[in-house]
Design a protein around this motif. Structure first.
Motif, PDB file in Angstrom:
ATOM      1  N   PHE A   1       0.840  -1.199   0.000  1.00 16.09           N
ATOM      2  CA  PHE A   1       0.000   0.000   0.000  1.00 16.09           C
ATOM      3  C   PHE A   1       0.875   1.249   0.000  1.00 16.09           C
ATOM      4  CE2 PHE A   1      -3.014  -3.123   1.447  1.00 16.09           C
ATOM      5  CZ  PHE A   1      -4.252  -2.658   1.009  1.00 16.09           C
ATOM      6  N   TRP A   2       0.422   2.266  -0.726  1.00 14.50           N
ATOM      7  CA  TRP A   2       1.099   3.558  -0.728  1.00 14.50           C
ATOM      8  C   TRP A   2       0.643   4.324   0.506  1.00 14.50           C
ATOM      9  CZ3 TRP A   2       4.995   5.415  -3.611  1.00 14.50           C
ATOM     10  CH2 TRP A   2       5.282   6.775  -3.530  1.00 14.50           C
ATOM     11  N   VAL A   3       1.566   4.526   1.465  1.00 17.17           N
ATOM     12  CA  VAL A   3       1.235   5.174   2.734  1.00 17.17           C
ATOM     13  C   VAL A   3       2.300   6.225   3.052  1.00 17.17           C
ATOM     14  CG1 VAL A   3       0.905   4.849   5.215  1.00 17.17           C
ATOM     15  CG2 VAL A   3       0.076   3.123   3.609  1.00 17.17           C
ATOM     16  N   ASN A   4       1.865   7.439   3.263  1.00 18.51           N
ATOM     17  CA  ASN A   4       2.767   8.537   3.630  1.00 18.51           C
ATOM     18  C   ASN A   4       3.953   8.677   2.671  1.00 18.51           C
ATOM     19  OD1 ASN A   4       1.188   9.137   5.932  1.00 18.51           O
ATOM     20  ND2 ASN A   4       2.269   7.583   7.134  1.00 18.51           N
ATOM     21  N   GLY A   5       3.666   8.604   1.396  1.00 18.40           N
ATOM     22  CA  GLY A   5       4.689   8.855   0.399  1.00 18.40           C
ATOM     23  C   GLY A   5       5.607   7.708   0.064  1.00 18.40           C
ATOM     24  N   GLU A   6       5.315   6.523   0.557  1.00 23.60           N
ATOM     25  CA  GLU A   6       6.143   5.367   0.211  1.00 23.60           C
ATOM     26  C   GLU A   6       5.311   4.094   0.173  1.00 23.60           C
ATOM     27  OE1 GLU A   6       9.024   4.077   3.180  1.00 23.60           O
ATOM     28  OE2 GLU A   6       8.086   5.420   4.651  1.00 23.60           O
ATOM     29  N   LEU A   7       5.839   3.098  -0.533  1.00 22.15           N
ATOM     30  CA  LEU A   7       5.156   1.816  -0.680  1.00 22.15           C
ATOM     31  C   LEU A   7       5.574   0.892   0.460  1.00 22.15           C
ATOM     32  CD1 LEU A   7       3.156   0.788  -2.804  1.00 22.15           C
ATOM     33  CD2 LEU A   7       5.071  -0.289  -3.992  1.00 22.15           C
ATOM     34  N   LYS A   8       4.580   0.401   1.216  1.00 22.55           N
ATOM     35  CA  LYS A   8       4.870  -0.456   2.368  1.00 22.55           C
ATOM     36  C   LYS A   8       4.102  -1.763   2.244  1.00 22.55           C
ATOM     37  CE  LYS A   8       5.451   3.454   5.565  1.00 22.55           C
ATOM     38  NZ  LYS A   8       4.984   4.054   6.847  1.00 22.55           N
ATOM     39  N   GLU A   9       4.724  -2.845   2.700  1.00 24.45           N
ATOM     40  CA  GLU A   9       4.061  -4.149   2.676  1.00 24.45           C
ATOM     41  C   GLU A   9       3.303  -4.363   3.986  1.00 24.45           C
ATOM     42  OE1 GLU A   9       5.009  -8.948   2.269  1.00 24.45           O
ATOM     43  OE2 GLU A   9       6.493  -7.473   1.571  1.00 24.45           O
TER      44      GLU A   9
ATOM     45  N   SER B   1     -13.309   7.696  13.451  1.00 23.64           N
ATOM     46  CA  SER B   1     -11.964   7.840  14.011  1.00 23.64           C
ATOM     47  C   SER B   1     -10.955   6.945  13.302  1.00 23.64           C
ATOM     48  CB  SER B   1     -11.985   7.487  15.507  1.00 23.64           C
ATOM     49  OG  SER B   1     -12.833   8.360  16.221  1.00 23.64           O
ATOM     50  N   LEU B   2     -11.409   6.207  12.301  1.00 27.21           N
ATOM     51  CA  LEU B   2     -10.500   5.347  11.548  1.00 27.21           C
ATOM     52  C   LEU B   2      -9.518   6.195  10.746  1.00 27.21           C
ATOM     53  CD1 LEU B   2     -13.022   2.681  10.147  1.00 27.21           C
ATOM     54  CD2 LEU B   2     -11.364   2.351  12.000  1.00 27.21           C
ATOM     55  N   PRO B   3      -8.292   5.706  10.559  1.00 28.57           N
ATOM     56  CA  PRO B   3      -7.324   6.446   9.750  1.00 28.57           C
ATOM     57  C   PRO B   3      -7.682   6.344   8.267  1.00 28.57           C
ATOM     58  CG  PRO B   3      -6.424   4.316  10.334  1.00 28.57           C
ATOM     59  CD  PRO B   3      -7.733   4.437  11.075  1.00 28.57           C
ATOM     60  N   PHE B   4      -7.266   7.297   7.479  1.00 28.10           N
ATOM     61  CA  PHE B   4      -7.536   7.275   6.045  1.00 28.10           C
ATOM     62  C   PHE B   4      -6.288   6.831   5.283  1.00 28.10           C
ATOM     63  CE2 PHE B   4     -10.529  10.873   7.277  1.00 28.10           C
ATOM     64  CZ  PHE B   4     -11.636  10.021   7.343  1.00 28.10           C
ATOM     65  N   GLY B   5      -6.450   5.778   4.473  1.00 26.56           N
ATOM     66  CA  GLY B   5      -5.361   5.311   3.630  1.00 26.56           C
ATOM     67  C   GLY B   5      -4.252   4.575   4.345  1.00 26.56           C
ATOM     68  N   VAL B   6      -4.453   4.228   5.599  1.00 24.22           N
ATOM     69  CA  VAL B   6      -3.436   3.518   6.377  1.00 24.22           C
ATOM     70  C   VAL B   6      -4.014   2.181   6.856  1.00 24.22           C
ATOM     71  CG1 VAL B   6      -1.895   3.569   8.368  1.00 24.22           C
ATOM     72  CG2 VAL B   6      -2.457   5.698   7.155  1.00 24.22           C
TER      73      VAL B   6
END
Length: 264
Positions: A39-47, A89-94
Motif C-alpha cells: 500500500f502507498w502510505v505517507n509517500g512510500e510503498l509499504k508491505e 476515528s478510523l485512519p484514512f489510507g493507512v
C-alpha cells in the motif's frame, strides 16, 4: 443516507494486480485484505500482512498492489452522510489489523446479498450492516497490538464454542495450532482474559443451559452431550457457575416461563 455503488467479497487477482487511482474515487472506498499486499502510505510503498482494513475518503489517492502469487480482498465503494462514516476515528489510507476478519468477511457476504436484490425497504438493512462493520473496524483499530498467533487463537476459540462437547484437552488444543501446551495457556489467557480450560467449561455450561431450557433430555443425557462422561462432575461445575443444580435450573426456568405466560 447510505448508497452502495459496488460491493464484492473474495475478489481474487493475479500477482501482477495493481490498483492505482491518483485522484481517488468521488466516494468512499473500504478494502479488507485476505492476503499480504503493498500500500502507498505517507509517500512510500509499504508491505502489510493479510487481514488488514483500509479506508479511503473521497478524492484521496489510492494505490495498492499484490505482493504474492495471488491477491484477494473484500471491498465496498459507497457514499454516505451518516455520522459513523463522516466522523469516523478510523485512519484514512493507512491499513490496520483486524481482530476478527471472519466476522468482517461475513458482513461483506451479507452486504453483497442485500445489495444484489436491493429494494427500497432494504436500505435500512444495508445501513445497519455497514454500521456494524464500521463498529467492528473501530474495535480492531483501538485494540492493542495483534500478535502473530492471534488469528490461530481466535479460530481455536470459535471451534471450542461451536463444538464444546469435543475433547478439548490442553495438549490437543495446543497441537491444533502447533504450539506447546504451556505457551498456549499463557497467551490464551493474555489474549482473552480467561484460561483455555475455563473457556471450555463456560462453553459447555452455556450449551447445557440451552438443552435444559429448550429440550426434554435427562440430566445424564445433557451431561454426555456437553462433553462430560461423569454426571456428578457436570452437576458440580454447573452449580459452581450458575449457582443452581441442573435440575433446579430447569425448574426455575419452567416457573419463570409459566409466570411470564400468566402475565400476558
Amino acid at each position: 443516507m447510505t448508497n452502495i455503488f459496488y460491493v464484492e467479497y473474495d475478489a481474487a487477482h493475479a500477482s501482477n494486480f495493481v490498483f492505482d487511482i491518483p485522484e481517488g474515487h468521488n466516494c468512499w472506498l473500504l478494502v479488507v485484505t485476505h492476503t499480504p499486499a503493498l500500500f502507498w502510505v505517507n509517500g512510500e510503498l509499504k508491505e502489510y500482512p493479510a487481514y488488514n482494513g483500509v479506508l479511503y475518503h473521497p478524492h484521496q489517492k489510492i494505490y495498492y498492489r499484490a505482493c504474492a502469487e495471488q491477491y484477494k480482498n473484500d471491498w465496498i465503494r459507497f457514499e454516505s452522510n451518516e455520522s459513523y462514516v463522516m466522523e469516523t476515528s478510523l485512519p484514512f489510507g493507512v491499513p490496520f489489523s483486524l481482530n476478527d476478519p471472519e466476522y468482517c468477511h461475513k458482513i461483506f457476504q451479507l452486504l453483497v446479498s442485500e445489495h444484489s436484490f436491493q429494494k427500497d425497504y432494504k436500505e435500512s438493512s444495508i445501513d445497519c450492516l455497514l454500521r456494524t462493520l464500521f463498529n467492528k473496524l473501530l474495535e480492531s483499530y483501538f485494540q492493542e497490538v495483534i500478535t502473530p498467533q492471534y488469528y490461530n487463537l481466535l479460530t481455536l476459540r470459535t471451534a471450542i464454542y461451536s463444538n464444546p462437547s469435543q475433547d478439548w484437552a490442553v495438549p490437543r488444543m495446543a497441537d491444533s495450532i502447533r504450539i506447546s501446551p504451556g505457551y498456549l495457556q499463557s497467551i490464551y489467557k493474555k489474549t482473552f482474559g480467561v484460561s483455555c480450560m475455563d473457556d471450555v467449561i463456560t462453553s459447555r455450561i452455556r450449551q447445557a443451559k440451552e438443552y435444559l431450557l429448550h429440550g426434554s433430555l435427562s440430566i445424564a443425557e445433557v451431561s454426555l452431550r456437553c462433553g462430560y462422561n461423569n454426571v456428578e462432575h457436570f452437576c458440580r461445575q454447573f452449580k459452581q457457575i450458575t449457582g443452581f443444580t441442573p435440575r433446579k435450573f430447569h425448574k426455575q426456568m419452567e416457573w419463570a416461563s409459566v409466570e411470564r405466560a400468566a402475565k400476558t
